[in-house]
Structure formats: structure tokens, C-alpha cells
Design a protein around this motif. Structure first.
Motif, PDB file in Angstrom:
ATOM      1  N   ALA A  13       0.833  -1.214   0.000  1.00 59.27           N
ATOM      2  CA  ALA A  13       0.000   0.000   0.000  1.00 59.27           C
ATOM      3  C   ALA A  13       0.864   1.260   0.000  1.00 59.27           C
ATOM      4  N   ILE A  14       1.927   1.273   0.799  1.00 55.39           N
ATOM      5  CA  ILE A  14       2.801   2.454   0.871  1.00 55.39           C
ATOM      6  C   ILE A  14       3.546   2.664  -0.444  1.00 55.39           C
ATOM      7  N   ASP A  30       2.471   7.135  11.792  1.00 52.87           N
ATOM      8  CA  ASP A  30       1.743   8.082  10.952  1.00 52.87           C
ATOM      9  C   ASP A  30       2.617   9.297  10.615  1.00 52.87           C
ATOM     10  N   ALA A  31       3.315   9.830  11.624  1.00 49.82           N
ATOM     11  CA  ALA A  31       4.189  10.993  11.402  1.00 49.82           C
ATOM     12  C   ALA A  31       5.307  10.639  10.415  1.00 49.82           C
ATOM     13  N   CYS A  32       5.893   9.464  10.566  1.00 49.37           N
ATOM     14  CA  CYS A  32       6.975   9.041   9.661  1.00 49.37           C
ATOM     15  C   CYS A  32       6.459   8.797   8.248  1.00 49.37           C
ATOM     16  N   LEU A  33       5.216   8.339   8.145  1.00 49.46           N
ATOM     17  CA  LEU A  33       4.643   8.126   6.816  1.00 49.46           C
ATOM     18  C   LEU A  33       4.446   9.469   6.113  1.00 49.46           C
ATOM     19  N   GLU A  34       3.969  10.468   6.864  1.00 43.28           N
ATOM     20  CA  GLU A  34       3.809  11.817   6.301  1.00 43.28           C
ATOM     21  C   GLU A  34       5.178  12.365   5.859  1.00 43.28           C
ATOM     22  N   MET A  35       6.191  12.204   6.724  1.00 41.08           N
ATOM     23  CA  MET A  35       7.539  12.706   6.423  1.00 41.08           C
ATOM     24  C   MET A  35       8.157  11.977   5.232  1.00 41.08           C
ATOM     25  N   THR A  36       8.050  10.648   5.221  1.00 45.83           N
ATOM     26  CA  THR A  36       8.636   9.859   4.125  1.00 45.83           C
ATOM     27  C   THR A  36       8.008  10.245   2.791  1.00 45.83           C
ATOM     28  N   ALA A  37       6.691  10.379   2.775  1.00 44.85           N
ATOM     29  CA  ALA A  37       6.000  10.789   1.542  1.00 44.85           C
ATOM     30  C   ALA A  37       6.503  12.160   1.107  1.00 44.85           C
ATOM     31  N   ASN A  38       6.613  13.107   2.056  1.00 47.03           N
ATOM     32  CA  ASN A  38       7.116  14.450   1.731  1.00 47.03           C
ATOM     33  C   ASN A  38       8.534  14.402   1.171  1.00 47.03           C
ATOM     34  N   ASN A  39       9.370  13.508   1.724  1.00 44.69           N
ATOM     35  CA  ASN A  39      10.742  13.356   1.217  1.00 44.69           C
ATOM     36  C   ASN A  39      10.753  12.936  -0.252  1.00 44.69           C
ATOM     37  N   TYR A  40       9.699  12.235  -0.677  1.00 43.90           N
ATOM     38  CA  TYR A  40       9.552  11.833  -2.086  1.00 43.90           C
ATOM     39  C   TYR A  40       8.756  12.876  -2.876  1.00 43.90           C
ATOM     40  N   GLY A  41       8.462  14.018  -2.238  1.00 40.68           N
ATOM     41  CA  GLY A  41       7.685  15.051  -2.915  1.00 40.68           C
ATOM     42  C   GLY A  41       6.204  14.740  -3.021  1.00 40.68           C
ATOM     43  N   GLU A  70      -4.305   6.893   7.175  1.00 41.29           N
ATOM     44  CA  GLU A  70      -5.092   6.047   8.084  1.00 41.29           C
ATOM     45  C   GLU A  70      -5.493   4.736   7.399  1.00 41.29           C
ATOM     46  N   THR A  71      -5.898   4.863   6.133  1.00 37.44           N
ATOM     47  CA  THR A  71      -6.305   3.668   5.374  1.00 37.44           C
ATOM     48  C   THR A  71      -5.119   2.707   5.218  1.00 37.44           C
ATOM     49  N   ILE A  72      -3.953   3.268   4.874  1.00 39.44           N
ATOM     50  CA  ILE A  72      -2.749   2.446   4.703  1.00 39.44           C
ATOM     51  C   ILE A  72      -2.404   1.743   6.022  1.00 39.44           C
ATOM     52  N   LEU A  73      -2.354   2.521   7.097  1.00 42.52           N
ATOM     53  CA  LEU A  73      -1.887   1.963   8.375  1.00 42.52           C
ATOM     54  C   LEU A  73      -2.912   1.021   9.001  1.00 42.52           C
ATOM     55  N   SER A  74      -4.172   1.141   8.570  1.00 41.98           N
ATOM     56  CA  SER A  74      -5.191   0.215   9.097  1.00 41.98           C
ATOM     57  C   SER A  74      -4.934  -1.207   8.619  1.00 41.98           C
ATOM     58  N   GLU A  75      -4.127  -1.349   7.555  1.00 45.24           N
ATOM     59  CA  GLU A  75      -3.737  -2.690   7.083  1.00 45.24           C
ATOM     60  C   GLU A  75      -2.978  -3.468   8.156  1.00 45.24           C
ATOM     61  N   PHE A  76      -2.318  -2.738   9.035  1.00 42.20           N
ATOM     62  CA  PHE A  76      -1.575  -3.365  10.140  1.00 42.20           C
ATOM     63  C   PHE A  76      -2.459  -4.247  11.016  1.00 42.20           C
ATOM     64  N   LYS A  77      -3.741  -3.854  11.117  1.00 39.60           N
ATOM     65  CA  LYS A  77      -4.651  -4.553  12.041  1.00 39.60           C
ATOM     66  C   LYS A  77      -5.055  -5.941  11.550  1.00 39.60           C
ATOM     67  N   LYS A  78      -4.860  -6.180  10.249  1.00 44.84           N
ATOM     68  CA  LYS A  78      -5.374  -7.442   9.687  1.00 44.84           C
ATOM     69  C   LYS A  78      -4.321  -8.212   8.907  1.00 44.84           C
ATOM     70  N   LEU A  79      -3.068  -8.142   9.396  1.00 36.93           N
ATOM     71  CA  LEU A  79      -1.975  -8.857   8.725  1.00 36.93           C
ATOM     72  C   LEU A  79      -2.102 -10.363   8.919  1.00 36.93           C
ATOM     73  N   SER A  80      -1.669 -11.111   7.922  1.00 30.90           N
ATOM     74  CA  SER A  80      -1.634 -12.579   8.036  1.00 30.90           C
ATOM     75  C   SER A  80      -0.331 -13.019   8.675  1.00 30.90           C
TER      76      SER A  80
END
Lengths: 223, 223
Positions: B25-26, B64-75, B84-94
């Protein structure tokens, strides 16, 4: 309104010196354009792993270990000689184009300039000399004297103690939000230099200064 | 010859649970195949930045903060909703395919099994339940109770204290060398599970166990 600063503490790698030569060498050897960034992030992480587990190794030794690990994570095996050749690029990095003029302006305006690096004292001295900017600093510090890596509060406290100045009269200048988070929490003012590919960490305390480069920063500081 | 272990402490994300859904997702949102790895490394780094500067924020908030920063680093600019949608994947990992059988074998052999995650207690409980493996654990721990992130020694000491067992009778099991470095320095035995793209950190103390997966690990432990 923050206290008028007297002491400017500069981070070295990426903030003053352009690490492109190291980045290019790593990405070429590993064969991936993102490998060097991942290596540098792992280096920062493992330096703090050492610090929180109460241990210490020279930054250059951790850099070498992380380079070996990062290459292995990509399925590559770099010889000790290859790693040494790559990391020797660190010793001869060029300053970013704004750095000499920016530092000179700040020095001329009467600020006290010091450097504070996670690298060893020998390494940071060699780097600043090779880059032709060592004479602009009143003193050069390594966290080696503290035995803990930035952003541990002791690293900033050590510099303030040696320079006999209170935290509110000092500014930490870095292209790394993590460095500024530590400095801000240790009571220093902070200046974020937005080098290419760097952006703010959203949970950071607010920076007193944000600038594209050291010339812009000097304009903000000199009235 | 190490003491015969009684307590097995499992790291959760990547070690037990396959984080591929989050990674995919990321990388898709940011548009780079290495973005998720860089985000996860920054998350680990900034968790320790919080710990060494004496502060604390929930792992999910730092993520969440690191995801915002990492995305910004890539412009790139990701909305709070997208993050939130991306990180919600964490709740249902296999779980990785070897995990259920591996844990069951170890439980049947009489070992005490616990989990220890940098995530919040609520998050790790939800993850292990969703993955269908929560019933295999005697107890589930979060470092939230300690207020410091792994590999700080207090995180391991907390589990040993609650389980009333000495460090030499416990094994920390992880796909992350940094986690095992901390556990080893806190006196625990360690087991490195070599998940895809992971390799040893050369400055690590030697691991008592190294295995491809939990089934191979259980073979090493059960005689």
C-alpha cells in the motif's frame, strides 16, 4: 520571542557537507538507487540501538557494519576493502555551495560557530579541513567525548558546558529533524535547513528558524 | 552451553506477521518500491529518538508521522485519511505460513509463549487475534507499559519481571537484529529468524539460535 542567540552549533554530514559521493558509490556497488538512503537510515538507527542498550562503538565502525548488513539485505556481499573504499569518500566531501559564504557571514556578524558530529573527532576534523571550512569554527566537537549519539541530551549539554553558555542562547542547525528534536528537548533553539529530500518530522517541536540554505539562514539571523 | 530456555518472547511485526499488505500500500501510494522499507526504518529510528530524548508517543502515532515525512521526502503529500487507510492494514496482517504450526509445536513441547511488541497493547491484541494466533500465547505485552521502545533494556526486564523468570531462561525471537542486540545485552538468549530481506548486524552479540522460520527454530529447540 526567543533569546538572541550567541552560539551556533552545526551538524556536519548532509547539513554542511554534500554526501553525494558516498551515496553514488553505495548505490553503484549495491545496484539500487535507494540503497544508500536505507544504509544511512540504518546507521542512524543502530547508533541509537548502541546508545539505548548502554553500549558504544565509533560511528565509522557502525557505518561499516550497517553497510555490510544493507548490502546483504539486497543479496550482495561487499568485501571489507570495497566498504573501506566507499566509506573513505566521507573524508573528502565537498561543502554544499552555500556553506562557505553562509558561515563567513555568520562569523563576521559576531556569532560563535562550532560543529557537532556523530563522527569521531578525528573524522570530523579531517572532513572540515578537507572541505576548506575548518578555520571558520571556534571549536569542533564529536559525541565520542560523551559516549552517546545525537540526539541524546548529553551530547548538546556537553557542548554548552564546554562553551560556557546557556541552552537558550544556542541554536542547533541541521538538515535532520531527529537532531533538532533532541536539541529542542534539551532547551536549545533550532534551525532546520531543508536540504534536498529532507522534510520536517510532524511530531517535532516547532523550529525557530527554517531555511533553504545557510545564506537564507544568515539573512534570518542577521538584522 | 546455554541454560535450557523456558520462556519464549516473540517480536510481532515481520517476525510473526507478514507486513506485505502495508508495504504494498505504501509503495503504491508513494510510487517507489523502496518507500515502505525507508518508512519502516524511519519509524524504528524515530521511536528511539523519542526514547533517548526522554519522550514518548504511541508507535501508531510515530508511524503516521513518519509516513507523512517519508511521503514528503519523495515530494508526495498523503492526506490523513490515506495514511489512516494504509496503516489500518496493520490490524489485519496474516501470519507467515510457518507461524501457526511453529508456535503450536513449541506450546505442545511445554514452553511458555509470550509476545512483546513496540505497538500499543490494543493494537498487538487486535493483530494477533485477527491473525488467528492469539490463543497460542500465555500473555501479550506492549512496551507501552514501560514508556520506552525496544531495544531499551527496560522493555525486556518488564516482561521477565511479570513472568517471574530470570533472563538466562528466556529467548527473544525476532527477524530484527536490533531487537536481538538489546535482548542479548539484557542477558537473554536470542533467536534470529531470517525473514526475506533480513540479515545479521555484524556488531551483534552471537545469537544462540538462527533459523529460516519458526518450524526450523522449533526443531532446534525441541530434542
Amino acid at each position: 520571542m526567543p533569546t538572541s542567540p550567541q552560539l551556533l552549533i552545526f551538524d556536519v554530514n548532509e547539513t554542511l557537507l554534500d554526501t553525494k559521493a558516498v551515496t553514488t558509490a553505495i548505490n553503484k556497488e549495491i545496484g539500487n538507487d535507494e540503497a544508500a538512503d536505507k544504509w544511512f537510515q540504518s546507521l542512524l538507527h543502530y547508533s541509537l540501538v548502541e546508545t539505548v542498550t548502554g553500549d558504544f562503538a565509533d560511528f565509522s565502525k557502525i557505518a561499516d557494519a550497517c553497510l555490510e548488513m544493507t548490502a546483504n539485505n539486497y543479496g550482495k556481499d561487499l568485501t571489507p576493502k570495497t566498504r573501506e573504499t566507499i566509506l573513505s569518500e566521507f573524508k573528502k566531501l565537498s561543502p554544499h555551495t552555500d556553506v562557505s559564504e553562509g558561515l563567513q557571514r555568520l562569523k563576521n556578524a559576531g556569532f560563535i560557530l562550532v560543529a557537532l558530529s556523530n563522527g569521531t573527532l578525528e573524522a570530523v576534523n579531517e572532513q572540515l579541513k578537507s572541505a576548506g571550512i575548518s578555520q571558520l569554527f571556534d571549536r569542533i566537537f564529536s559525541i565520542q567525548s560523551v559516549g552517546k549519539f545525537k540526539p541524546h541530551p548529553s551530547t548538546y549539554a556537553y557542548v554548552l558546558d564546554k562553551m560556557e553558555i546557556s541552552s537558550d542562547k544556542a541554536v542547533m542547525i541541521a538538515a535532520h529533524p531527529w537532531d533538532l528534536v533532541g536539541a529542542a528537548r534539551a532547551g536549545l533553539q533550532t534551525a532546520f535547513i531543508k536540504r534536498s529530500g529532507k522534510s520536517n518530522y510532524p511530531l517535532s517541536p516547532q523550529n525557530e528558524f527554517v531555511a533553504e540554505d545557510l545564506i537564507q539562514f544568515s539573512d534570518q539571523l542577521i538584522h
